[in-house]
Design a protein around this motif. Structure first.
Motif, mmCIF file in Angstrom:
data_model
loop_
_atom_site.group_PDB
_atom_site.id
_atom_site.type_symbol
_atom_site.label_atom_id
_atom_site.label_comp_id
_atom_site.label_asym_id
_atom_site.label_seq_id
_atom_site.Cartn_x
_atom_site.Cartn_y
_atom_site.Cartn_z
ATOM 1 N N LYS A 40 0.804 -1.218 0.000
ATOM 2 C CA LYS A 40 0.000 0.000 0.000
ATOM 3 C C LYS A 40 0.843 1.277 0.000
ATOM 4 C CE LYS A 40 -4.123 -1.963 2.125
ATOM 5 N NZ LYS A 40 -5.122 -1.867 3.207
ATOM 6 N N THR A 41 2.152 1.157 0.251
ATOM 7 C CA THR A 41 2.997 2.355 0.213
ATOM 8 C C THR A 41 3.259 2.790 -1.229
ATOM 9 O OG1 THR A 41 5.017 1.026 0.228
ATOM 10 C CG2 THR A 41 4.148 1.722 2.364
ATOM 11 N N ASP A 42 2.782 2.030 -2.200
ATOM 12 C CA ASP A 42 2.917 2.361 -3.618
ATOM 13 C C ASP A 42 4.372 2.418 -4.052
ATOM 14 O OD1 ASP A 42 1.681 2.772 -6.069
ATOM 15 O OD2 ASP A 42 1.855 4.950 -5.926
ATOM 16 N N LYS A 43 5.216 1.576 -3.413
ATOM 17 C CA LYS A 43 6.625 1.424 -3.785
ATOM 18 C C LYS A 43 7.425 2.698 -3.620
ATOM 19 C CE LYS A 43 4.066 -1.580 -5.243
ATOM 20 N NZ LYS A 43 2.960 -0.760 -4.821
ATOM 21 N N LEU A 44 6.997 3.566 -2.706
ATOM 22 C CA LEU A 44 7.724 4.800 -2.423
ATOM 23 C C LEU A 44 8.192 4.816 -0.978
ATOM 24 C CD1 LEU A 44 5.436 7.529 -4.074
ATOM 25 C CD2 LEU A 44 7.609 6.667 -4.964
ATOM 26 N N CYS A 45 9.313 5.463 -0.733
ATOM 27 C CA CYS A 45 9.730 5.728 0.635
ATOM 28 C C CYS A 45 8.835 6.835 1.177
ATOM 29 C CB CYS A 45 11.196 6.172 0.670
ATOM 30 S SG CYS A 45 11.722 6.779 2.289
ATOM 31 N N LEU A 46 8.155 6.575 2.280
ATOM 32 C CA LEU A 46 7.222 7.558 2.818
ATOM 33 C C LEU A 46 7.930 8.803 3.325
ATOM 34 C CD1 LEU A 46 4.743 5.239 4.776
ATOM 35 C CD2 LEU A 46 4.580 6.106 2.433
ATOM 36 N N LYS A 47 9.172 8.661 3.744
ATOM 37 C CA LYS A 47 9.918 9.801 4.280
ATOM 38 C C LYS A 47 10.471 10.684 3.180
ATOM 39 C CE LYS A 47 13.781 11.015 7.334
ATOM 40 N NZ LYS A 47 14.849 10.482 8.236
ATOM 41 N N HIS A 48 11.071 10.074 2.182
ATOM 42 C CA HIS A 48 11.753 10.854 1.141
ATOM 43 C C HIS A 48 10.951 10.971 -0.148
ATOM 44 C CE1 HIS A 48 15.156 9.285 3.677
ATOM 45 N NE2 HIS A 48 15.424 10.583 3.678
ATOM 46 N N GLN A 49 9.849 10.195 -0.236
ATOM 47 C CA GLN A 49 9.000 10.196 -1.429
ATOM 48 C C GLN A 49 9.776 9.882 -2.700
ATOM 49 O OE1 GLN A 49 5.420 10.624 -1.676
ATOM 50 N NE2 GLN A 49 5.847 10.019 0.456
ATOM 51 N N THR A 50 10.708 8.968 -2.576
ATOM 52 C CA THR A 50 11.490 8.505 -3.718
ATOM 53 C C THR A 50 11.176 7.030 -3.956
ATOM 54 O OG1 THR A 50 13.334 8.017 -2.216
ATOM 55 C CG2 THR A 50 13.370 10.133 -3.360
ATOM 56 N N PRO A 51 11.284 6.569 -5.203
ATOM 57 C CA PRO A 51 10.984 5.158 -5.496
ATOM 58 C C PRO A 51 11.924 4.227 -4.736
ATOM 59 C CG PRO A 51 11.078 6.458 -7.508
ATOM 60 C CD PRO A 51 11.604 7.328 -6.425
ATOM 61 N N LEU A 52 11.379 3.132 -4.239
ATOM 62 C CA LEU A 52 12.198 2.135 -3.560
ATOM 63 C C LEU A 52 13.011 1.343 -4.585
ATOM 64 C CD1 LEU A 52 9.670 0.695 -0.945
ATOM 65 C CD2 LEU A 52 11.428 2.426 -0.563
ATOM 66 N N HIS A 53 14.166 0.852 -4.150
ATOM 67 C CA HIS A 53 14.971 -0.054 -4.951
ATOM 68 C C HIS A 53 14.651 -1.480 -4.522
ATOM 69 C CE1 HIS A 53 17.200 3.742 -5.211
ATOM 70 N NE2 HIS A 53 17.744 3.273 -6.327
ATOM 71 N N TYR A 54 14.462 -2.374 -5.487
ATOM 72 C CA TYR A 54 14.179 -3.772 -5.180
ATOM 73 C C TYR A 54 15.313 -4.638 -5.712
ATOM 74 C CZ TYR A 54 9.543 -2.255 -3.909
ATOM 75 O OH TYR A 54 8.500 -1.617 -3.306
ATOM 76 N N ILE A 55 15.794 -5.525 -4.857
ATOM 77 C CA ILE A 55 16.917 -6.379 -5.223
ATOM 78 C C ILE A 55 16.494 -7.332 -6.338
ATOM 79 C CG2 ILE A 55 18.439 -8.214 -4.395
ATOM 80 C CD1 ILE A 55 18.418 -6.841 -1.665
ATOM 81 N N ALA A 56 17.229 -7.292 -7.441
ATOM 82 C CA ALA A 56 16.933 -8.151 -8.596
ATOM 83 C C ALA A 56 17.649 -9.480 -8.393
ATOM 84 C CB ALA A 56 17.387 -7.473 -9.884
ATOM 85 N N SER A 57 16.922 -10.449 -7.884
ATOM 86 C CA SER A 57 17.530 -11.747 -7.592
ATOM 87 C C SER A 57 16.476 -12.830 -7.636
ATOM 88 C CB SER A 57 18.179 -11.717 -6.192
ATOM 89 O OG SER A 57 18.538 -13.020 -5.760
ATOM 90 N N ASN A 58 16.892 -14.021 -8.029
ATOM 91 C CA ASN A 58 15.990 -15.175 -8.009
ATOM 92 C C ASN A 58 16.585 -16.325 -7.211
ATOM 93 O OD1 ASN A 58 18.016 -15.987 -9.686
ATOM 94 N ND2 ASN A 58 16.741 -16.234 -11.510
ATOM 95 N N SER A 59 17.533 -15.994 -6.307
ATOM 96 C CA SER A 59 18.136 -17.024 -5.470
ATOM 97 C C SER A 59 18.417 -16.468 -4.079
ATOM 98 C CB SER A 59 19.437 -17.551 -6.087
ATOM 99 O OG SER A 59 20.469 -16.590 -5.966
ATOM 100 N N ARG A 60 18.362 -17.342 -3.095
ATOM 101 C CA ARG A 60 18.611 -16.929 -1.719
ATOM 102 C C ARG A 60 20.035 -16.397 -1.555
ATOM 103 N NH1 ARG A 60 17.750 -21.508 0.770
ATOM 104 N NH2 ARG A 60 15.546 -21.073 1.181
ATOM 105 N N LYS A 61 21.003 -17.099 -2.091
ATOM 106 C CA LYS A 61 22.402 -16.719 -1.923
ATOM 107 C C LYS A 61 22.670 -15.316 -2.450
ATOM 108 C CE LYS A 61 27.104 -18.308 -2.982
ATOM 109 N NZ LYS A 61 27.919 -19.374 -3.631
ATOM 110 N N LYS A 62 22.129 -15.014 -3.612
ATOM 111 C CA LYS A 62 22.350 -13.707 -4.220
ATOM 112 C C LYS A 62 21.664 -12.606 -3.417
ATOM 113 C CE LYS A 62 21.875 -11.283 -8.661
ATOM 114 N NZ LYS A 62 21.383 -11.393 -10.060
ATOM 115 N N THR A 63 20.450 -12.892 -2.936
ATOM 116 C CA THR A 63 19.715 -11.892 -2.163
ATOM 117 C C THR A 63 20.397 -11.603 -0.832
ATOM 118 O OG1 THR A 63 17.568 -12.432 -3.150
ATOM 119 C CG2 THR A 63 17.537 -11.391 -0.990
ATOM 120 N N VAL A 64 20.834 -12.640 -0.143
ATOM 121 C CA VAL A 64 21.508 -12.458 1.148
ATOM 122 C C VAL A 64 22.752 -11.595 0.977
ATOM 123 C CG1 VAL A 64 22.818 -13.650 2.951
ATOM 124 C CG2 VAL A 64 20.605 -14.550 2.205
ATOM 125 N N LYS A 65 23.522 -11.866 -0.036
ATOM 126 C CA LYS A 65 24.731 -11.080 -0.293
ATOM 127 C C LYS A 65 24.381 -9.628 -0.592
ATOM 128 C CE LYS A 65 28.887 -10.983 -3.204
ATOM 129 N NZ LYS A 65 29.626 -11.663 -4.317
#
Length: 345
Positions: free
Chosen positions: A139-164
Protein backbone atom coordinates in the motif's frame (compact mmCIF):
# COMPACT_ATOMS: atom_id res chain seq x y z
CA UNK A 1 30.24 -4.48 7.93
CA UNK A 2 28.17 -3.36 10.93
CA UNK A 3 24.69 -4.60 11.87
CA UNK A 4 24.63 -3.49 15.50
CA UNK A 5 26.23 -4.51 18.77
CA UNK A 6 27.29 -8.17 18.95
CA UNK A 7 25.98 -8.52 22.50
CA UNK A 8 22.78 -6.52 22.18
CA UNK A 9 20.69 -6.02 19.06
CA UNK A 10 18.68 -2.82 19.02
CA UNK A 11 15.43 -3.26 17.13
CA UNK A 12 14.09 -0.02 15.72
CA UNK A 13 10.46 1.09 16.09
CA UNK A 14 9.88 0.95 12.33
CA UNK A 15 12.02 -2.08 11.53
CA UNK A 16 10.51 -5.10 9.81
CA UNK A 17 10.48 -8.53 11.39
CA UNK A 18 12.41 -9.87 8.41
CA UNK A 19 15.15 -7.27 8.88
CA UNK A 20 15.45 -7.97 12.62
CA UNK A 21 15.78 -11.73 12.07
CA UNK A 22 18.28 -11.21 9.22
CA UNK A 23 20.47 -8.99 11.41
CA UNK A 24 20.23 -11.43 14.33
CA UNK A 25 21.60 -14.22 12.12
CA UNK A 26 24.52 -12.06 10.99
CA UNK A 27 25.30 -10.87 14.51
CA UNK A 28 25.27 -14.45 15.81
CA UNK A 29 27.96 -15.38 13.31
CA UNK A 30 25.79 -17.91 11.50
CA UNK A 31 25.06 -18.11 7.79
CA UNK A 32 21.73 -19.97 7.56
CA UNK A 33 19.03 -17.71 6.12
CA UNK A 34 16.44 -20.23 4.86
CA UNK A 35 13.93 -19.23 7.57
CA UNK A 36 13.83 -15.58 6.49
CA UNK A 37 14.69 -15.58 2.76
CA UNK A 38 13.01 -18.00 0.38
CA UNK A 39 14.96 -20.05 -2.15
CA UNK A 40 13.58 -17.72 -4.83
CA UNK A 41 15.33 -14.69 -3.27
CA UNK A 42 12.26 -13.04 -1.70
CA UNK A 43 11.42 -12.42 1.96
CA UNK A 44 9.26 -15.02 3.66
CA UNK A 45 6.08 -13.43 5.01
CA UNK A 46 6.26 -15.76 8.02
CA UNK A 47 9.95 -15.76 8.96
CA UNK A 48 11.33 -17.63 11.97
CA UNK A 49 14.39 -17.17 14.15
CA UNK A 50 17.13 -19.73 13.76
CA UNK A 51 20.17 -20.89 15.65
CA UNK A 52 21.97 -18.55 18.01
CA UNK A 53 20.23 -15.59 16.38
CA UNK A 54 17.14 -16.40 18.44
CA UNK A 55 18.99 -15.52 21.63
CA UNK A 56 18.71 -11.82 20.80
CA UNK A 57 14.91 -11.99 21.12
CA UNK A 58 14.62 -13.87 24.41
CA UNK A 59 14.85 -10.85 26.72
CA UNK A 60 12.62 -8.56 24.66
CA UNK A 61 9.32 -7.61 26.26
CA UNK A 62 6.32 -9.57 24.96
CA UNK A 63 4.46 -6.43 23.87
CA UNK A 64 7.46 -5.26 21.85
CA UNK A 65 7.57 -8.61 20.07
CA UNK A 66 3.88 -8.22 19.26
CA UNK A 67 4.54 -4.79 17.75
CA UNK A 68 7.55 -6.08 15.77
CA UNK A 69 5.48 -8.88 14.23
CA UNK A 70 2.36 -6.73 13.83
CA UNK A 71 3.96 -3.95 11.81
CA UNK A 72 5.21 -6.61 9.37
CA UNK A 73 1.68 -7.86 8.74
CA UNK A 74 1.34 -10.59 11.37
CA UNK A 75 0.42 -11.12 15.04
CA UNK A 76 -2.73 -9.04 14.95
CA UNK A 77 -4.11 -8.65 18.50
CA UNK A 78 -7.60 -10.05 18.93
CA UNK A 79 -9.92 -7.11 19.29
CA UNK A 80 -13.04 -6.84 21.41
CA UNK A 81 -13.96 -7.93 24.90
CA UNK A 82 -14.34 -11.60 23.93
CA UNK A 83 -10.88 -12.04 22.46
CA UNK A 84 -8.16 -13.92 24.34
CA UNK A 85 -4.49 -13.97 23.42
CA UNK A 86 -3.85 -17.71 23.09
CA UNK A 87 -3.63 -17.76 19.28
CA UNK A 88 -1.46 -14.64 19.33
CA UNK A 89 0.98 -16.29 21.74
CA UNK A 90 1.08 -19.43 19.58
CA UNK A 91 2.04 -17.36 16.54
CA UNK A 92 4.81 -15.59 18.44
CA UNK A 93 6.07 -18.91 19.77
CA UNK A 94 6.29 -20.29 16.23
CA UNK A 95 8.21 -17.17 15.14
CA UNK A 96 10.64 -16.58 17.98
CA UNK A 97 11.28 -20.05 19.49
CA UNK A 98 13.34 -22.31 17.28
CA UNK A 99 12.08 -25.85 16.88
CA UNK A 100 13.89 -28.93 15.68
CA UNK A 101 13.71 -29.38 11.92
CA UNK A 102 12.02 -26.01 11.49
CA UNK A 103 13.63 -25.11 8.16
CA UNK A 104 11.07 -23.48 5.92
CA UNK A 105 10.18 -24.79 2.48
CA UNK A 106 8.00 -21.75 1.80
CA UNK A 107 8.54 -19.69 -1.32
CA UNK A 108 9.34 -16.06 -0.61
CA UNK A 109 6.46 -13.75 -1.47
CA UNK A 110 7.75 -10.32 -0.41
CA UNK A 111 10.17 -8.41 -2.62
CA UNK A 112 13.23 -7.07 -0.77
CA UNK A 113 13.05 -3.31 -1.12
CA UNK A 114 14.96 -0.44 0.45
CA UNK A 115 15.58 3.30 0.37
CA UNK A 116 19.26 4.27 0.00
CA UNK A 117 18.80 7.56 1.86
CA UNK A 118 17.13 5.90 4.86
CA UNK A 119 19.88 3.31 5.19
CA UNK A 120 22.59 5.97 4.88
CA UNK A 121 20.89 8.03 7.59
CA UNK A 122 20.60 4.96 9.82
CA UNK A 123 24.29 4.12 9.46
CA UNK A 124 25.21 7.72 10.23
CA UNK A 125 22.92 8.07 13.26
CA UNK A 126 22.90 4.51 14.68
CA UNK A 127 26.04 2.89 13.34
CA UNK A 128 24.16 0.22 11.40
CA UNK A 129 21.57 -0.11 8.65
CA UNK A 130 18.18 -1.83 8.82
CA UNK A 131 15.11 -2.34 6.61
CA UNK A 132 11.76 -0.75 7.43
CA UNK A 133 8.48 -2.61 7.68
CA UNK A 134 6.77 -0.10 5.35
CA UNK A 135 8.97 -1.38 2.52
CA UNK A 136 7.14 -4.72 2.44
CA UNK A 137 3.68 -3.11 2.48
CA UNK A 138 2.23 -2.92 -1.04
CA UNK A 139 0.00 0.00 0.00
CA UNK A 140 3.00 2.36 0.21
CA UNK A 141 2.92 2.36 -3.62
CA UNK A 142 6.63 1.42 -3.78
CA UNK A 143 7.72 4.80 -2.42
CA UNK A 144 9.73 5.73 0.63
CA UNK A 145 7.22 7.56 2.82
CA UNK A 146 9.92 9.80 4.28
CA UNK A 147 11.75 10.85 1.14
CA UNK A 148 9.00 10.20 -1.43
CA UNK A 149 11.49 8.51 -3.72
CA UNK A 150 10.98 5.16 -5.50
CA UNK A 151 12.20 2.14 -3.56
CA UNK A 152 14.97 -0.05 -4.95
CA UNK A 153 14.18 -3.77 -5.18
CA UNK A 154 16.92 -6.38 -5.22
CA UNK A 155 16.93 -8.15 -8.60
CA UNK A 156 17.53 -11.75 -7.59
CA UNK A 157 15.99 -15.17 -8.01
CA UNK A 158 18.14 -17.02 -5.47
CA UNK A 159 18.61 -16.93 -1.72
CA UNK A 160 22.40 -16.72 -1.92
CA UNK A 161 22.35 -13.71 -4.22
CA UNK A 162 19.72 -11.89 -2.16
CA UNK A 163 21.51 -12.46 1.15
CA UNK A 164 24.73 -11.08 -0.29
CA UNK A 165 22.89 -8.05 -1.72
CA UNK A 166 21.07 -7.31 1.58
CA UNK A 167 24.37 -7.46 3.48
CA UNK A 168 25.95 -5.01 1.04
CA UNK A 169 23.00 -2.62 1.17
CA UNK A 170 22.85 -2.61 4.99
CA UNK A 171 26.54 -1.72 5.12
CA UNK A 172 26.01 1.23 2.76
CA UNK A 173 27.29 -0.41 -0.42
CA UNK A 174 24.61 -0.03 -3.10
CA UNK A 175 26.59 -1.48 -6.02
CA UNK A 176 24.01 -4.21 -6.52
CA UNK A 177 21.53 -5.05 -9.26
CA UNK A 178 18.12 -3.51 -8.55
CA UNK A 179 14.89 -2.59 -10.27
CA UNK A 180 12.21 0.02 -9.64
CA UNK A 181 8.49 0.36 -10.25
CA UNK A 182 5.41 -1.79 -9.96
CA UNK A 183 6.19 -4.52 -12.50
CA UNK A 184 6.04 -7.94 -10.91
CA UNK A 185 5.79 -6.55 -7.39
CA UNK A 186 2.39 -7.99 -6.46
CA UNK A 187 2.90 -11.37 -8.11
CA UNK A 188 2.09 -14.00 -5.47
CA UNK A 189 1.82 -11.25 -2.85
CA UNK A 190 0.21 -12.48 0.43
CA UNK A 191 -2.68 -10.03 0.51
CA UNK A 192 -4.02 -11.59 3.71
CA UNK A 193 -1.31 -9.71 5.63
CA UNK A 194 -2.92 -6.99 7.69
CA UNK A 195 -0.98 -3.73 7.88
CA UNK A 196 -3.93 -1.77 9.25
CA UNK A 197 -3.52 -0.41 12.78
CA UNK A 198 -5.33 -2.71 15.23
CA UNK A 199 -6.31 -1.73 18.73
CA UNK A 200 -3.07 -1.39 20.64
CA UNK A 201 -2.39 -4.31 22.93
CA UNK A 202 -2.27 -3.03 26.50
CA UNK A 203 -1.14 -4.71 29.69
CA UNK A 204 -4.27 -3.41 31.41
CA UNK A 205 -6.70 -4.67 28.78
CA UNK A 206 -9.43 -6.92 30.22
CA UNK A 207 -11.13 -9.56 28.10
CA UNK A 208 -14.00 -11.95 28.84
CA UNK A 209 -13.15 -15.64 29.05
CA UNK A 210 -15.55 -17.99 27.19
CA UNK A 211 -17.26 -19.08 30.42
CA UNK A 212 -18.48 -15.49 30.88
CA UNK A 213 -20.60 -15.71 27.72
CA UNK A 214 -22.92 -18.19 29.34
CA UNK A 215 -23.52 -15.81 32.24
CA UNK A 216 -23.94 -12.90 29.85
CA UNK A 217 -26.73 -14.68 27.99
CA UNK A 218 -28.50 -15.47 31.25
CA UNK A 219 -28.22 -11.86 32.36
CA UNK A 220 -29.52 -10.60 29.00
CA UNK A 221 -32.44 -13.05 29.20
CA UNK A 222 -33.42 -11.81 32.66
CA UNK A 223 -33.18 -8.14 31.66
CA UNK A 224 -34.43 -8.15 28.05
CA UNK A 225 -37.78 -6.71 29.15
CA UNK A 226 -36.08 -3.76 30.81
CA UNK A 227 -33.87 -3.18 27.77
CA UNK A 228 -36.89 -3.14 25.48
CA UNK A 229 -38.41 -0.37 27.59
CA UNK A 230 -35.43 1.76 26.67
CA UNK A 231 -36.42 3.59 23.48
CA UNK A 232 -32.95 3.51 21.94
CA UNK A 233 -32.32 -0.14 22.72
CA UNK A 234 -35.82 -1.20 21.62
CA UNK A 235 -35.09 0.10 18.10
CA UNK A 236 -31.98 -2.05 17.83
CA UNK A 237 -32.39 -5.28 15.88
CA UNK A 238 -30.02 -6.98 18.32
CA UNK A 239 -32.59 -6.66 21.11
CA UNK A 240 -35.73 -6.88 18.99
CA UNK A 241 -34.72 -10.30 17.62
CA UNK A 242 -33.23 -11.62 20.85
CA UNK A 243 -35.76 -14.42 21.37
CA UNK A 244 -35.30 -15.74 17.82
CA UNK A 245 -31.54 -16.35 17.98
CA UNK A 246 -30.37 -19.94 17.57
CA UNK A 247 -26.86 -18.92 18.63
CA UNK A 248 -25.12 -15.69 19.60
CA UNK A 249 -21.82 -14.83 17.94
CA UNK A 250 -19.09 -12.78 19.58
CA UNK A 251 -19.96 -9.91 17.24
CA UNK A 252 -23.62 -9.92 18.30
CA UNK A 253 -22.72 -9.98 21.98
CA UNK A 254 -20.19 -7.20 21.39
CA UNK A 255 -22.80 -5.00 19.70
CA UNK A 256 -25.31 -5.60 22.47
CA UNK A 257 -22.82 -4.82 25.23
CA UNK A 258 -21.71 -1.64 23.46
CA UNK A 259 -25.33 -0.52 23.05
CA UNK A 260 -26.07 -1.16 26.73
CA UNK A 261 -22.96 0.73 27.84
CA UNK A 262 -23.99 3.72 25.75
CA UNK A 263 -27.67 3.80 26.75
CA UNK A 264 -27.98 2.18 30.17
CA UNK A 265 -26.35 3.71 33.24
CA UNK A 266 -24.28 1.03 35.02
CA UNK A 267 -25.82 -1.67 32.79
CA UNK A 268 -22.71 -3.74 32.05
CA UNK A 269 -21.21 -2.81 35.41
CA UNK A 270 -24.19 -4.49 37.08
CA UNK A 271 -23.60 -7.66 35.05
CA UNK A 272 -19.90 -7.73 35.94
CA UNK A 273 -20.63 -7.19 39.64
CA UNK A 274 -23.31 -9.89 39.77
CA UNK A 275 -21.78 -12.61 37.62
CA UNK A 276 -18.05 -12.11 37.03
CA UNK A 277 -14.76 -11.81 38.83
CA UNK A 278 -11.46 -10.51 37.53
CA UNK A 279 -8.54 -12.88 37.26
CA UNK A 280 -5.01 -12.82 35.90
CA UNK A 281 -4.25 -15.33 33.17
CA UNK A 282 -0.74 -16.54 32.45
CA UNK A 283 0.40 -17.93 29.15
CA UNK A 284 3.72 -19.47 28.18
CA UNK A 285 5.32 -22.49 26.57
CA UNK A 286 8.37 -24.31 27.81
CA UNK A 287 9.02 -21.46 30.19
CA UNK A 288 9.41 -18.97 27.34
CA UNK A 289 7.35 -15.90 26.59
CA UNK A 290 5.41 -16.14 29.81
CA UNK A 291 3.05 -13.16 29.95
CA UNK A 292 -0.06 -12.15 31.80
CA UNK A 293 -3.33 -10.53 30.83
CA UNK A 294 -6.38 -9.58 32.86
CA UNK A 295 -9.69 -11.29 32.22
CA UNK A 296 -13.21 -11.65 33.59
CA UNK A 297 -14.33 -15.18 34.40
CA UNK A 298 -17.60 -16.57 35.68
CA UNK A 299 -18.02 -16.58 39.45
CA UNK A 300 -19.75 -19.95 39.02
CA UNK A 301 -16.83 -21.71 37.30
CA UNK A 302 -13.67 -23.10 38.88
CA UNK A 303 -10.83 -22.93 36.39
CA UNK A 304 -9.05 -25.88 38.00
CA UNK A 305 -12.13 -28.05 37.38
CA UNK A 306 -13.34 -26.45 34.15
CA UNK A 307 -14.22 -29.05 31.52
CA UNK A 308 -12.96 -26.64 28.84
CA UNK A 309 -9.46 -26.49 30.32
CA UNK A 310 -6.49 -27.93 28.43
CA UNK A 311 -2.81 -28.21 29.25
CA UNK A 312 -1.79 -25.80 26.48
CA UNK A 313 -4.04 -22.86 27.23
CA UNK A 314 -6.31 -21.41 29.87
CA UNK A 315 -9.48 -21.90 27.82
CA UNK A 316 -10.59 -22.50 24.21
CA UNK A 317 -9.42 -20.13 21.52
CA UNK A 318 -13.06 -19.23 20.98
CA UNK A 319 -16.51 -20.58 21.70
CA UNK A 320 -20.07 -19.80 20.70
CA UNK A 321 -23.25 -19.76 22.72
CA UNK A 322 -25.70 -22.36 21.48
CA UNK A 323 -29.29 -21.82 22.57
CA UNK A 324 -31.18 -25.03 23.28
CA UNK A 325 -30.16 -28.51 22.19
CA UNK A 326 -29.31 -29.02 18.52
CA UNK A 327 -28.72 -32.73 18.99
CA UNK A 328 -24.96 -32.36 19.32
CA UNK A 329 -22.58 -33.52 21.98
CA UNK A 330 -21.45 -30.57 24.05
CA UNK A 331 -18.26 -30.29 26.02
CA UNK A 332 -19.76 -28.13 28.76
CA UNK A 333 -23.21 -28.69 30.19
CA UNK A 334 -25.59 -25.81 31.02
CA UNK A 335 -24.91 -24.34 34.44
CA UNK A 336 -27.91 -22.00 34.69
CA UNK A 337 -31.66 -22.05 34.25
CA UNK A 338 -31.62 -20.33 30.85
CA UNK A 339 -30.67 -23.51 28.96
CA UNK A 340 -27.59 -22.03 27.29
CA UNK A 341 -24.88 -24.47 26.24
CA UNK A 342 -21.26 -23.45 25.75
CA UNK A 343 -19.80 -25.30 22.82
CA UNK A 344 -16.00 -25.32 22.42
CA UNK A 345 -14.07 -25.62 19.15
Amino acid sequence: MSFGNHKTMYIQDDESLQSAIFRSIVLSGEDSFENVVGDNGNWLHRPKVSGRGGDFFQNIDFLKLVELARRSGGAQPTEGRFGTFSSLANELFDTFIERDNCSSVEKGTLKVGYCEQCIQESIKNLGFGYLKSEWINWKTDKLCLKHQTPLHYIASNSRKKTVKAIAKALSGDFSIEVWRGRKGYIENYPFHLNFEQPLKLRKTEVCYLPCAKQDLYCWLSKNIGRFNRNNKLRKSLWFKNFSSYTFLSDETLEFMCDAIEQNEVDGIADFIYSYLEETSCEYGKKGRFLFQYNAYKSKFQSCSKCTLYSADEICPKFAIIQVGDAGKQYIAAPAHFCGVVLQAF
